[in-house]
Design a protein around this motif. Sequence first.
Motif, PDB file in Angstrom:
ATOM      1  N   ARG A 145       0.951  -1.229  -0.057  1.00  0.00           N
ATOM      2  CA  ARG A 145       0.080   0.184  -0.080  1.00  0.00           C
ATOM      3  C   ARG A 145       0.723   1.272   0.139  1.00  0.00           C
ATOM      4  NH1 ARG A 145      -5.199   1.184   3.845  1.00  0.00           N
ATOM      5  NH2 ARG A 145      -5.204   3.422   3.138  1.00  0.00           N
ATOM      6  N   ILE A 146       0.466   2.017  -0.748  1.00  0.00           N
ATOM      7  CA  ILE A 146       1.407   3.168  -1.153  1.00  0.00           C
ATOM      8  C   ILE A 146       0.998   4.392  -0.177  1.00  0.00           C
ATOM      9  CG2 ILE A 146       2.229   5.117  -2.562  1.00  0.00           C
ATOM     10  CD1 ILE A 146       1.895   3.310  -4.997  1.00  0.00           C
ATOM     11  N   LEU A 147       2.123   4.758   0.882  1.00  0.00           N
ATOM     12  CA  LEU A 147       1.650   5.726   2.019  1.00  0.00           C
ATOM     13  C   LEU A 147       2.095   7.138   1.589  1.00  0.00           C
ATOM     14  CD1 LEU A 147       2.854   3.709   5.144  1.00  0.00           C
ATOM     15  CD2 LEU A 147       0.544   3.628   3.853  1.00  0.00           C
ATOM     16  N   ALA A 148       2.813   7.446   0.842  1.00  0.00           N
ATOM     17  CA  ALA A 148       3.412   8.620   0.366  1.00  0.00           C
ATOM     18  C   ALA A 148       4.358   8.532  -0.836  1.00  0.00           C
ATOM     19  CB  ALA A 148       4.186   9.372   1.441  1.00  0.00           C
ATOM     20  N   GLN A 149       4.334   9.768  -1.664  1.00  0.00           N
ATOM     21  CA  GLN A 149       5.122   9.816  -2.798  1.00  0.00           C
ATOM     22  C   GLN A 149       5.744  11.394  -3.108  1.00  0.00           C
ATOM     23  OE1 GLN A 149       3.030   8.440  -6.259  1.00  0.00           O
ATOM     24  NE2 GLN A 149       3.814   6.365  -5.974  1.00  0.00           N
ATOM     25  N   GLU A 150       7.233  11.205  -3.505  1.00  0.00           N
ATOM     26  CA  GLU A 150       7.542  12.549  -3.782  1.00  0.00           C
ATOM     27  C   GLU A 150       8.387  12.658  -5.282  1.00  0.00           C
ATOM     28  OE1 GLU A 150      11.183  15.254  -2.052  1.00  0.00           O
ATOM     29  OE2 GLU A 150       9.496  14.929  -0.828  1.00  0.00           O
ATOM     30  N   ARG A 151       7.693  13.446  -6.086  1.00  0.00           N
ATOM     31  CA  ARG A 151       8.308  13.654  -7.649  1.00  0.00           C
ATOM     32  C   ARG A 151       9.616  14.325  -7.450  1.00  0.00           C
ATOM     33  NH1 ARG A 151       4.749  15.169 -12.947  1.00  0.00           N
ATOM     34  NH2 ARG A 151       6.506  16.551 -13.906  1.00  0.00           N
ATOM     35  N   GLN A 152      10.233  13.803  -8.699  1.00  0.00           N
ATOM     36  CA  GLN A 152      11.794  14.321  -8.700  1.00  0.00           C
ATOM     37  C   GLN A 152      11.938  14.530 -10.282  1.00  0.00           C
ATOM     38  OE1 GLN A 152      14.406  15.432  -6.506  1.00  0.00           O
ATOM     39  NE2 GLN A 152      14.949  16.099  -8.337  1.00  0.00           N
ATOM     40  N   GLU A 153      12.285  15.614 -10.680  1.00  0.00           N
ATOM     41  CA  GLU A 153      12.637  15.978 -11.929  1.00  0.00           C
ATOM     42  C   GLU A 153      13.908  15.371 -12.518  1.00  0.00           C
ATOM     43  OE1 GLU A 153      10.490  17.470 -14.041  1.00  0.00           O
ATOM     44  OE2 GLU A 153       9.170  17.563 -12.314  1.00  0.00           O
ATOM     45  N   ILE A 154      14.215  14.885 -13.903  1.00  0.00           N
ATOM     46  CA  ILE A 154      15.256  14.283 -14.204  1.00  0.00           C
ATOM     47  C   ILE A 154      16.021  15.337 -15.126  1.00  0.00           C
ATOM     48  CG2 ILE A 154      16.522  12.360 -15.508  1.00  0.00           C
ATOM     49  CD1 ILE A 154      14.249  10.668 -14.762  1.00  0.00           C
ATOM     50  N   ALA A 155      17.164  15.785 -14.721  1.00  0.00           N
ATOM     51  CA  ALA A 155      17.905  16.670 -15.551  1.00  0.00           C
ATOM     52  C   ALA A 155      18.658  16.167 -16.823  1.00  0.00           C
ATOM     53  CB  ALA A 155      19.193  17.356 -14.784  1.00  0.00           C
ATOM     54  N   GLU A 156      18.898  16.729 -17.611  1.00  0.00           N
ATOM     55  CA  GLU A 156      19.440  16.397 -19.003  1.00  0.00           C
ATOM     56  C   GLU A 156      20.642  15.601 -18.757  1.00  0.00           C
ATOM     57  OE1 GLU A 156      20.931  18.363 -23.357  1.00  0.00           O
ATOM     58  OE2 GLU A 156      19.735  19.327 -22.021  1.00  0.00           O
ATOM     59  N   ALA A 157      21.580  16.267 -18.293  1.00  0.00           N
ATOM     60  CA  ALA A 157      22.909  15.570 -17.660  1.00  0.00           C
ATOM     61  C   ALA A 157      22.783  14.715 -16.507  1.00  0.00           C
ATOM     62  CB  ALA A 157      23.707  16.594 -17.558  1.00  0.00           C
ATOM     63  N   GLU A 158      21.553  13.995 -15.984  1.00  0.00           N
ATOM     64  CA  GLU A 158      21.418  13.289 -14.892  1.00  0.00           C
ATOM     65  C   GLU A 158      22.227  11.981 -14.963  1.00  0.00           C
ATOM     66  OE1 GLU A 158      20.356  13.700 -11.614  1.00  0.00           O
ATOM     67  OE2 GLU A 158      18.493  14.395 -12.489  1.00  0.00           O
ATOM     68  N   THR A 159      23.071  11.797 -13.852  1.00  0.00           N
ATOM     69  CA  THR A 159      23.752  10.413 -13.869  1.00  0.00           C
ATOM     70  C   THR A 159      22.993   9.395 -13.055  1.00  0.00           C
ATOM     71  OG1 THR A 159      25.075  10.833 -12.001  1.00  0.00           O
ATOM     72  CG2 THR A 159      25.885  11.733 -14.344  1.00  0.00           C
ATOM     73  N   LEU A 160      23.270   8.144 -12.938  1.00  0.00           N
ATOM     74  CA  LEU A 160      22.587   7.485 -11.841  1.00  0.00           C
ATOM     75  C   LEU A 160      23.147   7.611 -10.755  1.00  0.00           C
ATOM     76  CD1 LEU A 160      20.916   4.774 -11.293  1.00  0.00           C
ATOM     77  CD2 LEU A 160      23.295   3.238 -11.745  1.00  0.00           C
ATOM     78  N   ASP A 161      24.477   7.952 -10.362  1.00  0.00           N
ATOM     79  CA  ASP A 161      24.726   8.602  -8.860  1.00  0.00           C
ATOM     80  C   ASP A 161      23.945   9.610  -8.433  1.00  0.00           C
ATOM     81  OD1 ASP A 161      26.427   6.276  -8.547  1.00  0.00           O
ATOM     82  OD2 ASP A 161      28.205   7.693  -9.208  1.00  0.00           O
ATOM     83  N   SER A 162      23.855  10.744  -9.213  1.00  0.00           N
ATOM     84  CA  SER A 162      22.994  12.028  -8.845  1.00  0.00           C
ATOM     85  C   SER A 162      21.794  11.845  -8.763  1.00  0.00           C
ATOM     86  CB  SER A 162      23.235  12.826  -9.979  1.00  0.00           C
ATOM     87  OG  SER A 162      22.621  12.932 -11.098  1.00  0.00           O
ATOM     88  N   LEU A 163      21.012  10.939  -9.410  1.00  0.00           N
ATOM     89  CA  LEU A 163      19.764  10.613  -9.385  1.00  0.00           C
ATOM     90  C   LEU A 163      19.403   9.879  -7.923  1.00  0.00           C
ATOM     91  CD1 LEU A 163      16.721  10.750 -10.300  1.00  0.00           C
ATOM     92  CD2 LEU A 163      17.340   8.799 -11.815  1.00  0.00           C
ATOM     93  N   CYS A 164      20.305   8.641  -7.621  1.00  0.00           N
ATOM     94  CA  CYS A 164      20.256   7.936  -6.556  1.00  0.00           C
ATOM     95  C   CYS A 164      20.378   8.878  -5.366  1.00  0.00           C
ATOM     96  CB  CYS A 164      21.566   6.944  -6.635  1.00  0.00           C
ATOM     97  SG  CYS A 164      21.687   6.118  -5.061  1.00  0.00           S
ATOM     98  N   GLU A 165      21.174   9.719  -5.275  1.00  0.00           N
ATOM     99  CA  GLU A 165      21.291  10.850  -4.169  1.00  0.00           C
ATOM    100  C   GLU A 165      19.784  11.426  -3.935  1.00  0.00           C
ATOM    101  OE1 GLU A 165      24.953  13.201  -4.602  1.00  0.00           O
ATOM    102  OE2 GLU A 165      26.118  11.516  -4.291  1.00  0.00           O
ATOM    103  N   LYS A 166      19.442  12.044  -5.123  1.00  0.00           N
ATOM    104  CA  LYS A 166      18.191  12.841  -4.810  1.00  0.00           C
ATOM    105  C   LYS A 166      16.905  12.061  -4.241  1.00  0.00           C
ATOM    106  CE  LYS A 166      19.304  15.902  -8.966  1.00  0.00           C
ATOM    107  NZ  LYS A 166      18.800  16.213 -10.024  1.00  0.00           N
ATOM    108  N   LEU A 167      16.852  10.868  -4.906  1.00  0.00           N
ATOM    109  CA  LEU A 167      15.711   9.906  -4.468  1.00  0.00           C
ATOM    110  C   LEU A 167      16.067   9.398  -3.232  1.00  0.00           C
ATOM    111  CD1 LEU A 167      14.940   8.108  -7.735  1.00  0.00           C
ATOM    112  CD2 LEU A 167      14.056  10.111  -6.896  1.00  0.00           C
ATOM    113  N   ALA A 168      17.230   9.139  -2.603  1.00  0.00           N
ATOM    114  CA  ALA A 168      17.539   8.765  -1.604  1.00  0.00           C
ATOM    115  C   ALA A 168      17.361   9.881  -0.405  1.00  0.00           C
ATOM    116  CB  ALA A 168      19.062   8.143  -1.227  1.00  0.00           C
ATOM    117  N   ASP A 169      17.764  10.872  -0.584  1.00  0.00           N
ATOM    118  CA  ASP A 169      17.203  11.992   0.404  1.00  0.00           C
ATOM    119  C   ASP A 169      15.774  12.055   0.401  1.00  0.00           C
ATOM    120  OD1 ASP A 169      19.772  12.645   1.208  1.00  0.00           O
ATOM    121  OD2 ASP A 169      20.223  13.968  -0.470  1.00  0.00           O
ATOM    122  N   SER A 170      15.128  12.225  -0.692  1.00  0.00           N
ATOM    123  CA  SER A 170      13.459  12.359  -0.618  1.00  0.00           C
ATOM    124  C   SER A 170      13.139  11.233   0.056  1.00  0.00           C
ATOM    125  CB  SER A 170      13.052  12.414  -1.990  1.00  0.00           C
ATOM    126  OG  SER A 170      13.293  13.476  -2.764  1.00  0.00           O
TER     127      SER A 170
END
Length: 270
Positions: A145-170
Amino acid sequence: MPKIAYFGSDKFSIRCLTHLLPKYADAVTVVARTAKLSGRGLRQYKEPLIVEYASQAGLPVVRADERADFDLLRGQFDICVAVSFGLLIPASFLESLKYPGLNVHPSLLPAFSGPAPMQRALLSHQKYTGVSLQTLDKKRFDRGRILAQERQEIAEAETLDSLCEKLADSGGKLLRNSLDTGLYEPQNYPSFVSQESYSYAAKIKPAEKHIDWNNYTTEHIMRRQNTLGPLFANVQAVSKENQPILKRVYLPNLQPATTRQDRQQNSSAA
């Protein structure tokens, strides 16, 4: 304060965990899988990354791989949190907990359900993705059951590491908030409905690092490299038996304007 079994393994689970500290440090026990043989010749044991972090943070660590391991943990915790653990936690263990288990998943479920949500979002050139806090289903991955979500924009020069950090913080903040406010208790569950459609994020295969020079643009190649790491191309070679073969050659740190299409376009323009 509930006793928390934190099931994790990698950078994503570590960064999520940092948001629970120091407040919940005395309540958290890290549950990790056993070190596995890895590397050339399978001669060295490799620990999950979270084990070293837990040691540095002064958190206790226990192991769980088999059903018997989970049985030994029954009755010791009030709630479990699974973040990139890699195994389906047995129903018998979940039923021993005071509260339903929680999971932080790096996508806007049910979109990109599965083992490689960040990679698939990047490789399919999505404009956004996100993170979900859900309960743990007793039989299937990513069906709680989904309790909460937070959206994150993906930048043009996004990397797996940078996205991982953003989503992990969220995700870490969502998890911390659920513990702080009691959102993890069933009587406090919100009436949340995701607006996303189901899609499956399949595990990445080694062959996906192959460069298709005829069809990939610079954008495709750079995004693939930023997501998967060094890519490879097949080049013509000759075997020891003097037979023509294709040899795999890795091409690290590719720069823009390296694809065949782009070279042809640049040549035509000149």
